[in-house]
Design a protein around this motif. Structure first.
Motif, short mmCIF file in Angstrom:
data_model
loop_
_atom_site.label_atom_id
_atom_site.label_comp_id
_atom_site.label_asym_id
_atom_site.label_seq_id
_atom_site.Cartn_x
_atom_site.Cartn_y
_atom_site.Cartn_z
N GLY A 155 -2.85 9.18 3.17
CA GLY A 155 -3.16 7.75 3.12
C GLY A 155 -3.18 7.14 4.50
O GLY A 155 -4.06 6.34 4.84
N THR A 161 0.83 -1.20 0.00
CA THR A 161 0.00 0.00 0.00
C THR A 161 0.87 1.26 0.00
O THR A 161 0.61 2.20 -0.76
CB THR A 161 -0.94 0.00 1.23
OG1 THR A 161 -1.72 -1.19 1.21
CG2 THR A 161 -1.85 1.21 1.23
N LEU A 170 -7.97 2.43 -0.61
CA LEU A 170 -7.21 3.62 -0.23
C LEU A 170 -6.74 4.42 -1.45
O LEU A 170 -6.98 5.63 -1.53
CB LEU A 170 -6.01 3.23 0.63
CG LEU A 170 -5.17 4.39 1.14
CD1 LEU A 170 -5.99 5.31 2.03
CD2 LEU A 170 -3.97 3.86 1.89
N LEU A 197 -6.34 8.24 6.24
CA LEU A 197 -7.52 7.52 5.75
C LEU A 197 -7.55 6.09 6.28
O LEU A 197 -8.63 5.58 6.63
CB LEU A 197 -7.56 7.53 4.22
CG LEU A 197 -7.91 8.89 3.59
CD1 LEU A 197 -7.69 8.84 2.08
CD2 LEU A 197 -9.34 9.30 3.92
N LEU A 198 -6.40 5.43 6.33
CA LEU A 198 -6.36 4.08 6.91
C LEU A 198 -6.79 4.11 8.38
O LEU A 198 -7.52 3.23 8.83
CB LEU A 198 -4.96 3.48 6.80
CG LEU A 198 -4.56 2.88 5.47
CD1 LEU A 198 -3.10 2.44 5.51
CD2 LEU A 198 -5.46 1.70 5.11
#
Length: 184
Positions: free
Chosen positions: A120, A98, A133, A123-124
């Protein structure tokens, strides 16, 4: 003042010889003055060149030091992000993959790598699944490109709050509107 005039006539040979000898001494003296001046200028030029070389060397060393510090800071940041992504995804391989996808996306987008990785990670942390994502971040990045990339953190926060609550509330709607995204 350094000019010598020689008048030679038939009876003044001795005078002429003395004048020529005097002229020769003056020329020799001028040659010494020229060499001394030339040597001084070369010495000054050497000093100036040495100072310039020293300044250039210091500037280059400072640039190398700054570059090395930036590389070190970036590496430390990426290591920290690698750990964060591993923890947030619950899987070391998924976290690494990721993070690699986000870095690759940042290379082709107008956004900076640090910003993309940070958003990112946020958001995770807000329960956006790892497989969703990148598409989610691309969508936010596209919106931010239209309203100003400085709005990306605000848009990320608003979307994360919508995801956490499970529906769009008035507060998140206001956040999107303030960021320049009219959802109504």
């Amino acid at each position: 003042p350094n000019e010598v005039v020689i008048h030679v006539n038939a009876t003044g040979t001795k005078q002429a010889e003395e004048s020529i000898t005097s002229l020769s001494r003056r020329i020799t003296g001028l040659g010494g003055d020229v060499r001394s001046t030339s040597s001084a200028l070369q010495s000054f030029g050497g000093i100036a060149a040495g100072v310039a070389t020293g300044i250039l060397g210091i500037a280059l060393l400072d640039s190398f030091r700054n570059a090395a510090a930036a590389v070190f800071n970036f590496s430390a940041s990426m290591e920290q992000n690698s750990i964060a992504f591993r923890v947030l995804t619950g899987n070391a391989e998924l976290g690494r993959q990721t993070l690699a996808e986000l870095v690759e996306y940042a290379r082709t987008s107008p956004l900076e790598t640090g910003t993309v990785v940070e958003m990112g990670r946020r958001l995770l942390a807000m329960n956006i699944e790892a497989q969703n994502l990148l598409p989610t971040l691309k969508m936010l990045g596209d919106i931010a490109s239209g309203v100003g990339t400085e709005k990306l953190p605000q848009l990320t926060l608003a979307l994360g709050q919508v995801k956490a609550v499970g529906r769009l509330t008035g507060m998140e709607l206001r956040q999107f509107t303030e960021a320049g995204v009219g959802l109504l």
